[in-house]
Structure formats: structure tokens, C-alpha cells
Write a protein that holds these residues in place. Structure first.
Motif, short mmCIF file in Angstrom:
data_model
loop_
_atom_site.label_atom_id
_atom_site.label_comp_id
_atom_site.label_asym_id
_atom_site.label_seq_id
_atom_site.Cartn_x
_atom_site.Cartn_y
_atom_site.Cartn_z
N ALA A 141 0.68 -1.29 0.16
CA ALA A 141 0.32 0.42 0.16
C ALA A 141 1.02 1.10 -0.44
O ALA A 141 1.69 1.37 1.05
N PRO A 142 0.37 2.56 -0.94
CA PRO A 142 1.03 3.22 -0.84
C PRO A 142 1.58 4.06 0.59
O PRO A 142 0.11 3.75 1.72
N THR A 143 2.34 4.35 1.11
CA THR A 143 3.13 5.54 2.08
C THR A 143 2.40 6.33 2.15
O THR A 143 3.41 7.08 1.34
N TYR A 144 2.32 7.04 3.13
CA TYR A 144 2.02 8.87 3.51
C TYR A 144 2.88 8.78 4.79
O TYR A 144 1.92 8.80 5.78
N ILE A 145 4.25 9.71 4.29
CA ILE A 145 4.51 9.89 5.19
C ILE A 145 4.66 11.77 5.44
O ILE A 145 5.37 12.13 5.22
N VAL A 146 4.04 11.24 6.71
CA VAL A 146 4.52 13.41 7.41
C VAL A 146 5.77 13.58 7.74
O VAL A 146 5.47 13.04 9.61
N PRO A 147 5.84 14.26 8.15
CA PRO A 147 7.50 14.62 8.63
C PRO A 147 7.30 15.33 10.02
O PRO A 147 6.21 16.49 9.93
N VAL A 148 7.33 14.99 11.50
CA VAL A 148 6.77 15.80 12.19
C VAL A 148 6.95 16.66 12.43
O VAL A 148 6.29 18.78 12.63
N ASP A 149 8.29 17.52 12.11
CA ASP A 149 8.97 18.71 12.02
C ASP A 149 8.82 19.81 10.89
O ASP A 149 7.72 21.26 11.47
N LEU A 150 8.13 19.25 10.06
CA LEU A 150 7.26 20.96 9.17
C LEU A 150 5.52 20.32 9.91
O LEU A 150 4.94 21.09 10.06
N THR A 151 4.78 18.73 10.05
CA THR A 151 4.10 18.86 10.55
C THR A 151 3.20 19.96 11.98
O THR A 151 2.52 20.83 12.07
N ALA A 152 4.00 20.31 12.55
CA ALA A 152 4.79 20.90 13.81
C ALA A 152 4.51 22.54 13.63
O ALA A 152 3.95 22.88 13.96
N GLN A 153 5.23 22.59 12.59
CA GLN A 153 5.58 23.92 12.24
C GLN A 153 4.11 24.78 11.27
O GLN A 153 3.58 25.46 11.55
N ILE A 154 3.85 23.76 11.00
CA ILE A 154 2.59 24.03 10.21
C ILE A 154 0.73 24.19 11.44
O ILE A 154 0.63 24.96 11.63
N LEU A 155 1.32 23.52 12.29
CA LEU A 155 0.08 23.51 13.49
C LEU A 155 -0.37 24.80 14.15
O LEU A 155 -0.60 25.56 14.31
#
Length: 548
Positions: free
Chosen positions: A24-38
């Protein structure tokens, strides 16, 4: 930094030499970038907020085919297999496997991750709401770049001790390059034999795991580009000519990069950018894609050698040295900085005329690309051309040479620092003191060969212009004007304006003074040794210069 540090499945795939089909396709969401967006979203003023529900996820899925393609580019060839076969391999390996301890979890999830159903269309991820309130586009890193950083991180941290030895068989590297380049791409133009000689000259037992991974991937990458050069080659008489190029030379760290990037601003000139030297114009669908791939390689290098970024800043869209072209031919004076003096000894036995012929072929193909087409001249820069002026002028008889000169003390100290940044992550037994004498001999040999050429060929003196680093830093535009006058070229108003704008963004700066003795001592040298070794060079070009 936008990577992951525990890619166990990727490690297991490389360990077993297989990948599970129907992944299955993996959707990798980097925590540093996610934290910046949030964090940014939480600080949006409610008076302009349009949404209160956001989808914060990367839309870039990463399936089995994507993983295979990326690993192939990194130098690993995997076969597809079933979940049942992969599971039996892991169980047979037991605790030596990277995922053995996770098998209960994988048994539970395999029906969702490794079945035909799991390869259904990609998820309908939509980040429009978040982008509307942020007022900008979210740029998600590509999964392959994240995987690359993950692998380099684990190698550097020695967290993947179970990985097998990387294969340096030249034909294994060639096959990986051919498969990545595509069907029918198998004309290596003698590259495999050159690669074999390179590898035989190196003592790979001294390389670190991350050094092996970096070198293997670099060799595959260079071989891929060589395949495209051979594929696109046409008779020289029909190719776009490379006439009267400006070629900037000098001891490394003598202002050559500053001058090169300044002169690259002339609209009538084309100074090849890093991505244009690393790849051919036909390797990627667009320049943006090629530049993105080149920048990802740089980012990966900085992950394992963070000091290199400070020692010599590079960018995919910036003008860069053409030593990269010679690396496609596996005969390059840049490679001893990574592979050591043993490689240089082997390289000295190779035909440099053949290497420069390849260099010319590559530049002719670049001259015909959309970015360079119609430009009046190429502006090139590579200190190592000083090693081979005979071969250079045989290939480019009308070349204009600008030779930069600088006090050797800061040059040698700075160059030893740059070489150390590369050697430190490649060699298990690296010591700073091992670099000094080797590199001083290297630089001395380089300038002495060039001086010998000029004494032997006085009729070529008109092709040379000697400039001093101190003069360049004091008045860059006067030096540029001198170059154009010497070469009989017009410095147009458009070129002047572009160069002045560049200087406003990146002005000339003399480096801060340093304790040169202390700097050199770190590499097992002292100022007296440097002065003695480069005495001939200083006497000829810097006799009346106030050293700094």
C-alpha cells in the motif's frame, strides 16, 4: 530535519534483497514540518480565518514501485516477492532481522498493507483549507528524499548494524544505472572499465557504512548521467560549438567561486548550474525536476557532513565547478578529496585527453539546451584545470584563462578544512593531521604543473590573465572590466546592471583574520612548511603582495 529515524521496513527490504508486492502507498508526514504548520495555523487571526477543520497530510504516496525506483537510484536492486515469502525470510533470520521483533504487528496489519486491495487509488488528501488560512502553498518533501535522509541518519548513528555489505562490483553499479535510465540504455562508452580501475585503486575496508552508501549512490548516479551523454551524442561537427570560454582557475579557496558567480550574471554568458552539471538536459522531464533532485542530493550530503555546507555553500541553481562532468568519466581531480591519494595515483595513469574530450561533449550538449542556447560564451570554473593545461588547450584552443592568486596560508588551511569535512564521514580511521601534508603536496603539484606549462609554452601567455584575491575583494567590478578587456569582449550595460544587483545581494567580503599557525597545526602543518612548499608559486605571482 524532515526525515525519519526508524525506517525498519526499508532496512529489512535491503537486508533481504526483496520488497513485498502489492504494498500500500505510504504517506510519510514529517513531524517537524507538521508541527510548524500546526503552529502557524494556531496563530492565524480569527478575523481572517476561513476554516476550522484542516487536513494536514502529505499527498505524496510512496508505493512499492516508488520504493524500488528510489533504492535502484541509491544502488540497491530488489526483487518483488509475496508477503508469505518475505515473512518466512524474516523468521528464518530471526533476531538478526530489522523487523523480526515487529512480526506480531505485521501479521495483524498485512491484510491491509500487502494485498491487491491495498494498492487501490491514492488517498484523496486535500490541504486547500490549511493553505487558504496560511496564505501560502505547503511544500511537502518527496517521500524518496525523506527515505534518503532516514537511511543516512541510521547509517550515521550505526543504528542499522544488520545491513549487508554494499556491493561495489562495477557491473552491479552499471546494471543499476542501466535499469534506472530505462530500456536500451546500455552504452557505457568505456565507463565500466574506468569504474573498475577506480574501485581497484581504493581501499574500501577503510570506508564507514555511510561513506560506502554515499560513494555507491554517487557512482550509480554518475553512471546514469554518462549513459544519457552517450545516448545523446552526435558528431562534433554537428553539435553546438563551445567557443572562447572564460575559464576561472587558481588555488582552491582563492576567490574563484565568488568571481564565477559574479560573472555568471552576464545575460550573454552561461555559467553551468549545479543541476546542469550533475545531469543532462534529457534526463528529467523538466529543469525544475532536475534541480529538485540535485538539491535533494545536496541536502543528503549535508545530513552526513553538516560542516561542508559552511565550508563551501552550494545550491542546485547556483553556478558550480565543472569537475562534476569529469566525475561522470570517473577520472577527476576532485575525487582524491574523497577517495584519497591512492585514487590520484591511478588517475595519473589515465588518458586526460580522453577525459577532456568527454568534458567537451557534455558541454556541447549543454550548449544546445534551452537554458544555454544562443548564449555567446560559457563561463567555467575549476581550480583543478591547473593540473592539465595541455589537455585543456588541446580541447579548447581559444579558451580565456583567468588565474586567481592568493596568499597560500589561508588557502591551505581553508582547503584542508573542506577536505576534512568530506573525509570525516567516509573514513573510519580519519585524523585531521593526515590531511595536511597530503593536500599541501596536492596543491603544490597542481600549481607547479601550471607554471611549467606557461614556461614551456610562452606563446600561450596571451590566453592568461592573472588577478589577485585582494584586488577582487577590494573592487570586484574593476576586475571584471579588466577580464573583459583582456579577452576582447564587451561588458554590456545589461551585464553591468545584473552584476551590480548580484553584488548588492552578495557583496565582496574579506574573511575575518585568523590565527593561521593554529589553523594549520590542526592539520599537522606550520606556516614555514607551507611557504617553503609553495615558494615557487609565491615568488612568481605574489612577490610584492602584502599577504592576508
Amino acid at each position: 530535519e524532515t526525515g525519519i529515524n526508524a525506517e525498519y521496513m526499508g532496512a529489512a527490504y535491503m537486508q533481504e534483497g526483496v520488497i513485498i508486492e502489492n504494498t500500500a502507498p505510504t504517506y510519510i508526514v514529517p513531524v517537524d514540518l507538521t508541527a510548524q504548520i500546526l503552529a502557524e495555523l494556531s496563530l492565524v487571526d480569527d478575523s481572517r480565518r476561513k476554516h476550522f477543520v484542516y487536513h494536514v497530510a502529505s499527498p505524496h504516496g510512496f508505493g512499492a514501485d516508488d520504493i524500488l525506483k528510489w533504492l535502484l537510484g541509491a544502488g540497491f536492486h530488489l526483487e518483488k516477492t509475496s508477503w508469505a515469502d518475505f515473512r518466512s525470510r524474516v523468521m528464518a533470520r530471526g533476531m538478526q532481522s530489522g523487523v523480526w521483533r515487529w512480526m506480531d504487528l505485521l501479521d495483524y496489519l498485512h491484510a491491509h498493507w500487502f494485498t491487491p486491495y491495498s494498492t487501490a487509488p491514492r488517498l484523496p488528501i486535500n490541504t486547500t483549507a490549511a493553505e487558504n488560512d496560511l496564505g501560502r502553498k505547503i511544500v511537502w518533501p518527496l517521500p524518496g528524499d525523506i527515505e534518503k535522509k532516514a537511511i543516512l541518519f541510521r547509517y550515521r548513528a550505526k543504528g542499522w548494524h544488520w545491513l549487508p555489505e554494499i556491493n561495489f562490483d562495477p557491473w552491479s553499479i552499471a546494471r543499476a544505472a542501466s535499469m534506472h535510465a530505462g530500456p536500451g540504455m546500455d552504452n557505457f562508452g568505456g565507463g565500466v572499465e574506468l569504474l573498475e580501475g577506480l574501485l581497484q585503486a581504493c581501499d574500501m575496508s577503510k570506508w564507514t557504512p555511510v561513506g560506502k552508501l554515499y560513494i555507491r549512490r554517487t557512482l550509480v548516479r554518475r553512471m546514469i548521467t554518462r549513459l544519457f551523454v552517450m545516448h545523446d551524442q552526435i558528431p562534433r561537427s554537428l553539435a553546438v560549438p563551445v567557443c572562447r570560454p572564460f575559464i576561472i582557475l587558481g588555488l582552491n579557496r582563492s576567490g574563484t567561486t565568488f568571481l564565477h558567480r559574479l560573472m555568471s550574471q552576464d545575460p550573454l554568458s552561461h555559467a553551468p548550474k549545479l543541476f546542469e552539471l550533475a545531469f543532462t538536459s534529457t534526463e528529467f522531464a523538466s529543469e525544475d525536476e532536475a534541480a529538485q533532485d540535485a538539491q535533494a542530493d545536496l541536502d543528503a550530503l549535508w545530513t552526513v557532513a553538516p560542516g561542508f555546507k559552511q565550508a563551501h555553500f552550494m545550491h542546485a541553481h547556483a553556478a558550480e565547478e565543472d569537475f562534476i562532468i569529469f566525475e561522470h568519466h570517473f577520472v577527476s581531480f576532485s575525487l582524491p578529496t574523497q577517495l584519497g591519494p591512492e585514487y590520484k595515483k591511478w588517475m595519473e595513469t589515465q588518458d586526460l585527453d580522453r577525459a577532456y574530450a568527454y568534458h567537451h561533449t557534455f558541454l556541447q550538449q549543454l550548449a544546445g539546451s534551452p537554458a544555454a542556447r544562443g548564449k555567446k560564451r560559457m563561463v567555467l570554473k575549476m581550480p583543478f584545470h591547473l593540473f592539465a593545461l595541455d589537455a585543456l588547450f588541446r580541447e579548447y584552443p581559444d579558451a580565456n584563462i583567468i588565474w586567481m592568486h592568493r596568499d597560500p596560508l589561508p588557502v591551505v588551511a581553508s582547503w584542508c578544512n573542506l577536505v576534512s569535512q568530506m573525509r570525516e564521514f567516509i573514513y573510519t580511521d580519519f585524523k585531521h593531521t593526515s590531511v595536511g601534508h597530503e593536500q599541501l603536496e596536492f596543491l603544490t603539484d597542481m600549481v607547479n604543473r601550471a607554471i611549467d606549462f606557461r614556461q614551456r609554452r610562452p606563446e600561450m601567455e596571451s590566453r592568461f590573465l592573472d588577478l589577485k584575491f585582494t584586488d577582487l575583494m577590494a573592487d570586484p567590478m574593476s576586475c571584471v572590466a579588466q577580464i573583459y578587456r583582456h579577452c576582447g569582449e564587451d561588458l554590456t550595460p545589461a551585464a553591468l546592471d545584473a552584476m551590480h544587483q548580484h553584488l548588492a545581494r552578495d557583496p565582496a567580503r574579506l574573511p575575518p583574520p585568523k590565527d593561521q599557525r593554529a589553523e594549520l597545526q590542526r592539520y599537522g602543518l606550520d606556516p614555514e612548511q607551507v611557504r617553503e612548499s609553495l615558494c615557487r608559486y609565491e615568488t612568481k605571482f605574489l612577490a610584492h603582495e602584502k599577504m592576508r
